[in-house]
Write a protein that holds these residues in place. Structure first.
Motif, PDB file in Angstrom:
ATOM      1  N   THR A   2       0.815  -1.222   0.000  1.00  0.00           N
ATOM      2  CA  THR A   2       0.000   0.000   0.000  1.00  0.00           C
ATOM      3  C   THR A   2       0.848   1.271   0.000  1.00  0.00           C
ATOM      4  O   THR A   2       0.474   2.251  -0.644  1.00  0.00           O
ATOM      5  CB  THR A   2      -0.955   0.035   1.207  1.00  0.00           C
ATOM      6  OG1 THR A   2      -0.200  -0.120   2.415  1.00  0.00           O
ATOM      7  CG2 THR A   2      -1.989  -1.065   1.113  1.00  0.00           C
ATOM      8  N   ARG A   3       1.972   1.267   0.680  1.00  0.00           N
ATOM      9  CA  ARG A   3       2.819   2.470   0.695  1.00  0.00           C
ATOM     10  C   ARG A   3       3.421   2.708  -0.685  1.00  0.00           C
ATOM     11  O   ARG A   3       3.477   3.851  -1.152  1.00  0.00           O
ATOM     12  CB  ARG A   3       3.904   2.349   1.745  1.00  0.00           C
ATOM     13  CG  ARG A   3       4.758   3.597   1.800  1.00  0.00           C
ATOM     14  CD  ARG A   3       5.470   3.746   3.079  1.00  0.00           C
ATOM     15  NE  ARG A   3       6.263   4.966   3.049  1.00  0.00           N
ATOM     16  CZ  ARG A   3       6.816   5.493   4.094  1.00  0.00           C
ATOM     17  NH1 ARG A   3       6.667   4.923   5.262  1.00  0.00           N
ATOM     18  NH2 ARG A   3       7.522   6.589   3.991  1.00  0.00           N
ATOM     19  N   ASN A  25      13.615  -1.586   4.544  1.00  0.00           N
ATOM     20  CA  ASN A  25      13.497  -1.394   5.987  1.00  0.00           C
ATOM     21  C   ASN A  25      12.119  -0.892   6.393  1.00  0.00           C
ATOM     22  O   ASN A  25      11.664  -1.173   7.500  1.00  0.00           O
ATOM     23  CB  ASN A  25      14.559  -0.420   6.488  1.00  0.00           C
ATOM     24  CG  ASN A  25      15.961  -0.958   6.295  1.00  0.00           C
ATOM     25  OD1 ASN A  25      16.166  -2.156   6.184  1.00  0.00           O
ATOM     26  ND2 ASN A  25      16.927  -0.065   6.229  1.00  0.00           N
ATOM     27  N   ILE A  26      11.453  -0.158   5.531  1.00  0.00           N
ATOM     28  CA  ILE A  26      10.113   0.341   5.820  1.00  0.00           C
ATOM     29  C   ILE A  26       9.079  -0.488   5.076  1.00  0.00           C
ATOM     30  O   ILE A  26       8.112  -0.964   5.667  1.00  0.00           O
ATOM     31  CB  ILE A  26       9.993   1.840   5.471  1.00  0.00           C
ATOM     32  CG1 ILE A  26      10.918   2.647   6.395  1.00  0.00           C
ATOM     33  CG2 ILE A  26       8.549   2.316   5.599  1.00  0.00           C
ATOM     34  CD1 ILE A  26      11.022   4.109   6.065  1.00  0.00           C
ATOM     35  N   VAL A  27       9.282  -0.667   3.779  1.00  0.00           N
ATOM     36  CA  VAL A  27       8.409  -1.517   2.963  1.00  0.00           C
ATOM     37  C   VAL A  27       9.145  -2.845   2.782  1.00  0.00           C
ATOM     38  O   VAL A  27      10.151  -2.910   2.091  1.00  0.00           O
ATOM     39  CB  VAL A  27       8.107  -0.866   1.590  1.00  0.00           C
ATOM     40  CG1 VAL A  27       7.335  -1.829   0.706  1.00  0.00           C
ATOM     41  CG2 VAL A  27       7.343   0.437   1.776  1.00  0.00           C
ATOM     42  N   HIS A  41      11.565  -4.823  -3.506  1.00  0.00           N
ATOM     43  CA  HIS A  41      11.523  -3.788  -4.534  1.00  0.00           C
ATOM     44  C   HIS A  41      12.924  -3.202  -4.676  1.00  0.00           C
ATOM     45  O   HIS A  41      13.709  -3.204  -3.734  1.00  0.00           O
ATOM     46  CB  HIS A  41      10.493  -2.695  -4.212  1.00  0.00           C
ATOM     47  CG  HIS A  41      10.761  -1.949  -2.944  1.00  0.00           C
ATOM     48  ND1 HIS A  41      10.598  -2.499  -1.686  1.00  0.00           N
ATOM     49  CD2 HIS A  41      11.199  -0.689  -2.739  1.00  0.00           C
ATOM     50  CE1 HIS A  41      10.903  -1.610  -0.763  1.00  0.00           C
ATOM     51  NE2 HIS A  41      11.286  -0.491  -1.377  1.00  0.00           N
ATOM     52  N   VAL A  42      13.226  -2.735  -5.884  1.00  0.00           N
ATOM     53  CA  VAL A  42      14.543  -2.171  -6.177  1.00  0.00           C
ATOM     54  C   VAL A  42      14.362  -0.746  -6.669  1.00  0.00           C
ATOM     55  O   VAL A  42      13.592  -0.501  -7.602  1.00  0.00           O
ATOM     56  CB  VAL A  42      15.288  -3.019  -7.241  1.00  0.00           C
ATOM     57  CG1 VAL A  42      16.600  -2.358  -7.634  1.00  0.00           C
ATOM     58  CG2 VAL A  42      15.525  -4.435  -6.729  1.00  0.00           C
ATOM     59  N   HIS A  43      15.079   0.169  -6.028  1.00  0.00           N
ATOM     60  CA  HIS A  43      15.064   1.574  -6.424  1.00  0.00           C
ATOM     61  C   HIS A  43      16.119   1.808  -7.491  1.00  0.00           C
ATOM     62  O   HIS A  43      17.250   1.317  -7.379  1.00  0.00           O
ATOM     63  CB  HIS A  43      15.370   2.479  -5.229  1.00  0.00           C
ATOM     64  CG  HIS A  43      14.370   2.389  -4.132  1.00  0.00           C
ATOM     65  ND1 HIS A  43      13.282   3.218  -4.057  1.00  0.00           N
ATOM     66  CD2 HIS A  43      14.282   1.552  -3.071  1.00  0.00           C
ATOM     67  CE1 HIS A  43      12.573   2.910  -2.987  1.00  0.00           C
ATOM     68  NE2 HIS A  43      13.163   1.900  -2.371  1.00  0.00           N
TER      69      HIS A  43
END
Length: 139
Positions: A10-11, A88-90, A94-96
């Motif tokens: 969701t974030r 760490n948060i999500v 996922h890769v930035h």
């Protein structure tokens, strides 16, 4: 769990806009005009770490990250390309893929937690999405 069980966190959904679906990953544009910034999310439920993917999927992930980086390079000027898979948060894998400019608002530190996002104006957002889609050849 399979691809049909996959749901984007969701974030991530709140902070990004969908650009394209590649073979493995959904490509998302971070809605922060301060940085040319894509996020790749493998469409695999329950994945947290890159090593959770099968070996062939890990290869596909890096090939798609390369493709996303090339698309960013084609539409935005930057000095350095940052790749990161923090989670760490999500926790969802996922890769930035972030283009950085010397002197940008977070330079030389990380983009994460470097102030409030400056959302794209609606027309600018649509242009960015279109240009990225064109570069990723998904139109």
């Amino acid at each position: 769990m399979s691809e049909r069980d996959f749901v984007i966190d969701t974030r991530l959904r709140a902070d990004t806009r969908h650009v394209a679906s590649l073979d493995l990953c959904d490509v998302l544009l971070m809605n922060d005009a301060r940085f040319p910034w894509l996020v790749l999310v493998p469409r695999r439920a329950g994945m947290v770490e890159i090593c959770d993917l099968a070996a062939a999927e890990q290869t596909t992930l890096w090939l798609e990250a390369h493709r996303a980086a090339q698309a960013l390079r084609a539409i935005a000027a930057f000095d350095k390309l940052n790749l990161g898979a923090l989670g760490n948060i999500v926790r969802q894998l996922h890769v930035h893929v972030v283009g950085r400019r010397q002197g940008d608002s977070a330079w030389p530190g990380p983009v994460w937690g470097s102030g409030a996002a400056q959302h794209y104006e609606p027309q600018e957002l649509e242009q960015m999405l279109g240009r990225l889609q064109n570069e990723l050849r998904v139109l």
